[in-house]
Design a protein around this motif. Structure first.
Motif, short mmCIF file in Angstrom:
data_model
loop_
_atom_site.label_atom_id
_atom_site.label_comp_id
_atom_site.label_asym_id
_atom_site.label_seq_id
_atom_site.Cartn_x
_atom_site.Cartn_y
_atom_site.Cartn_z
N LYS A 126 0.82 -1.22 0.00
CA LYS A 126 0.00 0.00 0.00
C LYS A 126 0.85 1.27 0.00
CE LYS A 126 -3.62 -2.26 2.75
NZ LYS A 126 -4.37 -2.22 4.04
N LEU A 127 2.13 1.12 0.33
CA LEU A 127 3.02 2.28 0.44
C LEU A 127 3.60 2.66 -0.92
CD1 LEU A 127 4.94 1.27 3.70
CD2 LEU A 127 3.11 2.94 3.49
N ASP A 128 4.15 3.86 -0.97
CA ASP A 128 4.79 4.32 -2.20
C ASP A 128 5.98 3.41 -2.52
OD1 ASP A 128 5.06 6.74 -4.14
OD2 ASP A 128 7.08 6.38 -3.39
N LEU A 147 13.70 -1.65 10.79
CA LEU A 147 13.92 -1.50 9.36
C LEU A 147 15.30 -0.89 9.13
CD1 LEU A 147 10.80 -1.78 9.63
CD2 LEU A 147 10.61 -0.15 7.74
N GLU A 148 16.18 -1.64 8.49
CA GLU A 148 17.48 -1.12 8.12
C GLU A 148 17.34 -0.48 6.74
OE1 GLU A 148 20.65 -4.01 8.51
OE2 GLU A 148 19.47 -5.11 10.00
N ASN A 152 21.63 4.05 5.41
CA ASN A 152 22.39 3.80 6.64
C ASN A 152 21.66 4.21 7.91
OD1 ASN A 152 24.78 2.66 7.75
ND2 ASN A 152 25.61 4.69 8.18
N ASN A 153 20.40 4.62 7.81
CA ASN A 153 19.59 4.90 8.99
C ASN A 153 18.76 3.66 9.34
OD1 ASN A 153 20.48 7.59 9.14
ND2 ASN A 153 18.94 8.24 7.65
N SER A 154 18.11 3.70 10.50
CA SER A 154 17.24 2.61 10.94
C SER A 154 15.93 3.19 11.44
CB SER A 154 17.90 1.79 12.06
OG SER A 154 19.12 1.22 11.61
N VAL A 155 14.89 2.37 11.34
CA VAL A 155 13.55 2.80 11.80
C VAL A 155 12.94 1.70 12.64
CG1 VAL A 155 11.23 3.53 11.11
CG2 VAL A 155 13.20 4.19 9.71
N LYS A 181 2.63 5.09 9.71
CA LYS A 181 3.74 5.84 10.32
C LYS A 181 4.96 5.95 9.42
CE LYS A 181 2.74 5.27 15.25
NZ LYS A 181 3.29 4.86 16.56
N LEU A 182 5.27 4.89 8.66
CA LEU A 182 6.51 4.90 7.88
C LEU A 182 6.57 6.03 6.84
CD1 LEU A 182 9.19 3.47 7.56
CD2 LEU A 182 8.15 1.98 5.84
#
Length: 282
Positions: free
Chosen positions: A159-161, A185-186, A190-193, A203-204
């Motif tokens: 459902k996300l882009d 989520l890597e 180089n960031n993480s969620v 939220k993402l």
């Protein structure tokens, strides 16, 4: 002699035309041409063309008219048998040609196994394992054990882009006492969620809005609210908590020892007083 009315000419012509059409159609139906069908496939990238044609369920004995008037039945056959096919449409071209136009389900992610990588489609279905050499240059890897969670996650990602999903590298579960479905989520930048599975589709998308303001290696926490931190900050906090816990334990132990010593001294004093009183009484 009077001429026949013009209307009679038209009626006679119509009878001849209709009769001719019926005759030609009848001759065609009893000829081998009525069963000769040429089918080509378009739109497939992963599904095999010969397999798609076979899964339609069309027989050699089927007339062209059968395909024309019952096309939806053959389309349903294909969709029920082939995991790749999302949509199917049989299009007729004179005199005996058909084009099978298919739309395949999109691959959302892959799950790594001992035998290779398993593609997971947008509807949560898994297809045959592929080798590492068959993988695209960039893809999402899912490391979840529960089949139900994998299916739910993929359906939400669908459902996300697409650009947002493509920015994810690896998805894993996180141990959390407060959020049972927390994911890590890597990202490819180089960031993480950290975000709950149940809320990932709502939220993402905020990550796309804030990532330009993040420092390299940031951790975006969406478990409760939304804030960013870093691994160094979290390590410092964890160290501080550990130190505080250790000091608290030591203080508690010292307090217990102090209380024990005071209690012993008090008992000794009471004992001395008892002996003194006993001596005085004698």
């Amino acid at each position: 002699m009077p001429k026949p009315p013009r209307k009679d000419y038209w009626q006679a012509a119509m009878v001849i035309i209709i009769s001719s059409i019926v005759l030609i159609a009848s001759l065609f139906m009893i000829s081998p041409l009525s069963r000769q069908k040429e089918i080509t496939v378009s739109g497939n990238k992963n599904a095999i063309e010969s397999q798609l044609i076979e899964e339609l369920g069309i027989k050699k004995s089927d007339y062209l008219t059968t395909l024309l008037f019952q096309a939806s039945r053959f389309e349903r056959n294909l969709k029920s048998k082939d995991k790749w096919v999302k949509e199917a449409k049989l299009v007729y071209h004179f005199p005996n040609q058909f084009t099978l136009r298919v739309k395949e389900y999109r691959i959302i992610a892959y799950r790594q196994t001992d035998k290779g990588y398993v593609p997971i489609l947008e509807n949560g279905t898994r297809v045959d394992t592929v080798n590492a050499s068959e993988l695209p240059g960039s893809f999402v890897t899912i490391n979840l054990d529960q089949e139900k969670e994998v299916r739910k996650l993929v359906q939400k990602l669908a459902k996300l882009d697409k650009s947002l999903v493509d920015s994810i590298k690896v998805i894993s579960s996180v141990d959390s006492s407060s959020t049972k479905d927390l994911l890590l989520l890597e990202m490819k930048d180089n960031n993480s969620v950290r975000v709950p599975l149940s809320e990932i589709d709502t939220k993402l998308p905020y990550y796309s809005k804030i990532k330009k303001n993040l420092t390299d290696g940031s951790i975006v926490d969406m478990e409760v609210g939304l804030y960013s931190t870093t691994a160094d900050i979290e390590a410092s906090i964890a160290k501080h908590k550990t130190t505080a816990t250790t000091e608290s334990s030591e203080n508690a132990s010292n307090d217990e020892n102090t209380d024990s010593t005071q209690a012993s001294e008090a008992n000794s004093q009471e004992g001395s007083q008892s002996v003194t009183q006993a001596t005085v009484s004698q």
